[in-house]
Design an enzyme around this catalytic site. Structure first.
Site, mmCIF file in Angstrom:
data_model
loop_
_atom_site.group_PDB
_atom_site.id
_atom_site.type_symbol
_atom_site.label_atom_id
_atom_site.label_comp_id
_atom_site.label_asym_id
_atom_site.label_seq_id
_atom_site.Cartn_x
_atom_site.Cartn_y
_atom_site.Cartn_z
ATOM 1 N N SER A 36 -21.553 -8.282 118.271
ATOM 2 C CA SER A 36 -20.117 -8.138 118.517
ATOM 3 C C SER A 36 -19.630 -6.692 118.472
ATOM 4 O O SER A 36 -18.538 -6.397 118.939
ATOM 5 C CB SER A 36 -19.321 -8.967 117.505
ATOM 6 N N LYS A 105 -15.588 -4.944 112.166
ATOM 7 C CA LYS A 105 -14.824 -4.738 113.393
ATOM 8 C C LYS A 105 -14.210 -3.346 113.358
ATOM 9 O O LYS A 105 -14.220 -2.664 112.338
ATOM 10 C CB LYS A 105 -13.703 -5.779 113.545
#
Length: 222
Positions: A36, A105
């Site tokens: 990701s 993230k």
């Protein structure tokens, strides 16, 4: 003989104490289980996160942060078979602790920011200013979903660099509107430590956000 053994014991004890202090207050190891955050971070990378952020050092847009899964973004963790040696290395912070759920993230929106997708040319805007994101995975759009978010006080809007493969803030609007609590942040990802051919620092790309103005009004409470 006893003097030599005692010296070895002292060295080992001192090394363990130093490792525990580093793990508790400065750095901690984490493992990257998915793609990701490609291409900034690759699957199976090992990283060290700076535990001084947030804290003495403040978070900024672009920081890659590790945070606890306090909002239940991830499925329940499966039971794993461990061994005493692996548990020991995890305890002293030399290897990632597989018993805890964490995500990683990039911060796109800070408290008070208005993050919007998308401008006519497909880019994200923050506080009305378009940003060009060189860290996005080649071929990915900044976002396939349209959204407009005003980040509340004490929260963050986070997105993965591999936008097409990242279940980030955009996909969890059912849980506090997709925002992550700043209090959930464990630290800022600072260094890739493994594999050897990828050792190096992790950039927050300050040039991307250099023209973004401060929010026009204080962050709303949530």
């Amino acid at each position: 003989m006893w003097a030599a053994v005692r010296e070895i014991i002292i060295v080992v004890v001192v090394a363990l104490v130093i490792s525990l202090v580093v793990k508790t207050f400065f750095f901690r190891a984490f493992y990257i289980p998915s793609g990701s955050m490609e291409e900034t971070l690759q699957k199976n990378d090992r990283i060290f996160a700076n535990l001084m952020v947030p804290g003495p050092f403040e978070l900024t847009r672009g920081d890659v942060v590790v945070f606890r899964d306090d909002q239940g973004w991830l499925p329940p963790i499966a039971s794993t078979v461990t061994n005493p040696l692996g548990e020991f290395f995890a305890f002293v912070g030399l290897v990632p602790d597989a018993s805890n759920q964490h995500l990683i993230k990039r911060i796109i929106g800070m408290p008070g920011d208005t993050v919007k997708c998308c401008a006519p040319d497909g880019k994200l805007t923050i506080n009305g200013v378009e940003i060009t994101e060189p860290y996005i995975f080649p071929g990915d759009a900044p976002s396939e979903q349209e959204f407009t978010k005003v980040v509340p006080e004490g929260k963050l809007w986070v997105m993965g660099d591999h936008r097409a493969e990242s279940a980030d803030s955009r996909y969890h609007e059912d849980v506090q509107d997709g925002f992550v609590d700043i209090s959930s942040v464990e630290g800022k990802a600072s260094v890739i430590s493994w594999p050897l051919d990828r050792i190096g620092g992790i950039s927050n790309h300050p040039e991307v956000f250099s023209n973004v103005p401060a929010p026009k009004s204080p962050a709303p409470s949530k």
